[in-house]
Design a protein around this motif. Structure first.
Motif, PDB file in Angstrom:
ATOM      1  N   GLN A   3     110.858  56.818   3.768  1.00  0.00           N
ATOM      2  CA  GLN A   3     109.939  56.301   2.758  1.00  0.00           C
ATOM      3  C   GLN A   3     108.585  56.043   3.382  1.00  0.00           C
ATOM      4  O   GLN A   3     108.489  55.516   4.494  1.00  0.00           O
ATOM      5  N   LEU A   4     107.551  56.439   2.666  1.00  0.00           N
ATOM      6  CA  LEU A   4     106.173  56.144   3.031  1.00  0.00           C
ATOM      7  C   LEU A   4     105.521  55.509   1.815  1.00  0.00           C
ATOM      8  O   LEU A   4     105.497  56.111   0.744  1.00  0.00           O
ATOM      9  N   VAL A   5     105.020  54.291   1.975  1.00  0.00           N
ATOM     10  CA  VAL A   5     104.463  53.553   0.843  1.00  0.00           C
ATOM     11  C   VAL A   5     103.031  53.143   1.162  1.00  0.00           C
ATOM     12  O   VAL A   5     102.794  52.314   2.048  1.00  0.00           O
ATOM     13  N   GLY A  26     112.909  54.502   7.538  1.00  0.00           N
ATOM     14  CA  GLY A  26     113.906  55.564   7.469  1.00  0.00           C
ATOM     15  C   GLY A  26     113.825  56.595   8.567  1.00  0.00           C
ATOM     16  O   GLY A  26     114.576  57.572   8.546  1.00  0.00           O
ATOM     17  N   PHE A  27     112.929  56.405   9.523  1.00  0.00           N
ATOM     18  CA  PHE A  27     112.838  57.301  10.672  1.00  0.00           C
ATOM     19  C   PHE A  27     112.219  56.521  11.837  1.00  0.00           C
ATOM     20  O   PHE A  27     111.717  55.410  11.653  1.00  0.00           O
ATOM     21  N   THR A  28     112.280  57.128  13.016  1.00  0.00           N
ATOM     22  CA  THR A  28     111.750  56.466  14.208  1.00  0.00           C
ATOM     23  C   THR A  28     110.240  56.638  14.218  1.00  0.00           C
ATOM     24  O   THR A  28     109.705  57.601  14.773  1.00  0.00           O
ATOM     25  N   PHE A  29     109.558  55.685  13.621  1.00  0.00           N
ATOM     26  CA  PHE A  29     108.114  55.767  13.382  1.00  0.00           C
ATOM     27  C   PHE A  29     107.348  56.056  14.677  1.00  0.00           C
ATOM     28  O   PHE A  29     106.426  56.893  14.687  1.00  0.00           O
ATOM     29  N   SER A  30     107.717  55.405  15.747  1.00  0.00           N
ATOM     30  CA  SER A  30     106.951  55.517  16.995  1.00  0.00           C
ATOM     31  C   SER A  30     107.074  56.886  17.655  1.00  0.00           C
ATOM     32  O   SER A  30     106.379  57.147  18.639  1.00  0.00           O
ATOM     33  N   SER A  31     107.920  57.749  17.123  1.00  0.00           N
ATOM     34  CA  SER A  31     108.093  59.081  17.695  1.00  0.00           C
ATOM     35  C   SER A  31     107.214  60.141  17.040  1.00  0.00           C
ATOM     36  O   SER A  31     107.184  61.283  17.522  1.00  0.00           O
ATOM     37  N   TYR A  32     106.521  59.791  15.971  1.00  0.00           N
ATOM     38  CA  TYR A  32     105.833  60.809  15.184  1.00  0.00           C
ATOM     39  C   TYR A  32     104.356  60.512  14.975  1.00  0.00           C
ATOM     40  O   TYR A  32     103.956  59.365  14.751  1.00  0.00           O
ATOM     41  N   ALA A  98     103.923  62.531   7.146  1.00  0.00           N
ATOM     42  CA  ALA A  98     104.530  62.729   8.460  1.00  0.00           C
ATOM     43  C   ALA A  98     105.376  63.995   8.432  1.00  0.00           C
ATOM     44  O   ALA A  98     106.059  64.268   7.439  1.00  0.00           O
ATOM     45  N   GLU A  99     105.307  64.751   9.517  1.00  0.00           N
ATOM     46  CA  GLU A  99     106.168  65.921   9.708  1.00  0.00           C
ATOM     47  C   GLU A  99     107.337  65.465  10.567  1.00  0.00           C
ATOM     48  O   GLU A  99     107.179  65.235  11.757  1.00  0.00           O
ATOM     49  N   ARG A 106     106.992  64.807   4.864  1.00  0.00           N
ATOM     50  CA  ARG A 106     107.280  63.714   3.942  1.00  0.00           C
ATOM     51  C   ARG A 106     105.979  63.043   3.522  1.00  0.00           C
ATOM     52  O   ARG A 106     105.043  62.907   4.322  1.00  0.00           O
ATOM     53  N   TRP A 107     105.942  62.644   2.239  1.00  0.00           N
ATOM     54  CA  TRP A 107     104.725  62.114   1.648  1.00  0.00           C
ATOM     55  C   TRP A 107     104.994  60.797   0.931  1.00  0.00           C
ATOM     56  O   TRP A 107     106.082  60.596   0.378  1.00  0.00           O
ATOM     57  N   GLY A 108     103.987  59.956   0.903  1.00  0.00           N
ATOM     58  CA  GLY A 108     104.063  58.777   0.065  1.00  0.00           C
ATOM     59  C   GLY A 108     103.665  59.117  -1.359  1.00  0.00           C
ATOM     60  O   GLY A 108     103.394  60.278  -1.684  1.00  0.00           O
ATOM     61  N   GLN A 109     103.593  58.094  -2.192  1.00  0.00           N
ATOM     62  CA  GLN A 109     103.271  58.307  -3.611  1.00  0.00           C
ATOM     63  C   GLN A 109     101.765  58.390  -3.835  1.00  0.00           C
ATOM     64  O   GLN A 109     101.315  58.818  -4.902  1.00  0.00           O
ATOM     65  N   GLY A 110     101.004  57.990  -2.823  1.00  0.00           N
ATOM     66  CA  GLY A 110      99.552  58.051  -2.915  1.00  0.00           C
ATOM     67  C   GLY A 110      98.940  56.759  -3.437  1.00  0.00           C
ATOM     68  O   GLY A 110      99.593  55.982  -4.148  1.00  0.00           O
ATOM     69  N   THR A 111      97.680  56.553  -3.068  1.00  0.00           N
ATOM     70  CA  THR A 111      96.922  55.404  -3.571  1.00  0.00           C
ATOM     71  C   THR A 111      95.529  55.893  -3.963  1.00  0.00           C
ATOM     72  O   THR A 111      94.908  56.662  -3.225  1.00  0.00           O
TER      73      THR A 111
END
Length: 117
Positions: A3-5, A26-32, A98-99, A106-111
């Motif tokens: 999830q990206l918010v 939902g993923f290892t943020f610090s790796s990407y 994020a790839e 993966r994409w968030g819903q946008g702002t």
């Protein structure tokens, strides 16, 4: 799941500032590496900025260089975009991206960011 918010968009006058944030899970943020991408009304996607997984390297589109600053906090799983000296042409929906290995793009819903007087 991934999830990206995004948050922080709004209406601002030309010359003003906004700070966008993206909370990841939902993923290892610090790796990407993380990206900000925008889409103006009636136009295609435009890459805005990227930050490496450690935060040591940052990259910007020419259109925002010197005005926008990307940053991240790996402890908080967040990536931010500080936008200064905003122009009407910065009006767009801004997406966090994020790839992720094995899970694709993966994409968030946008702002929504609107720059108008």
């Amino acid at each position: 799941q991934v999830q990206l918010v995004e948050s922080g968009g709004g209406l601002v006058q030309p010359g003003g500032s906004l700070r966008l944030s993206c909370l990841a899970s939902g993923f290892t943020f610090s790796s990407y590496a993380m990206n900000w991408v925008r889409q103006a009304p009636g136009k295609g996607l435009e890459w805005v900025s990227e930050i490496s997984n450690t935060g040591r390297s940052t990259y910007y589109a020419e259109s925002v260089k010197g005005r926008f600053t990307i940053s991240r906090d790996n402890a908080m799983n967040t990536v931010s975009l500080q936008m200064n000296s905003l122009k009407p042409e910065d009006t767009a929906v801004y997406y966090c991206n994020a790839e992720i290995l094995g899970r694709g793009s993966r994409w968030g819903q946008g702002t929504q960011v609107t720059v108008s007087s």
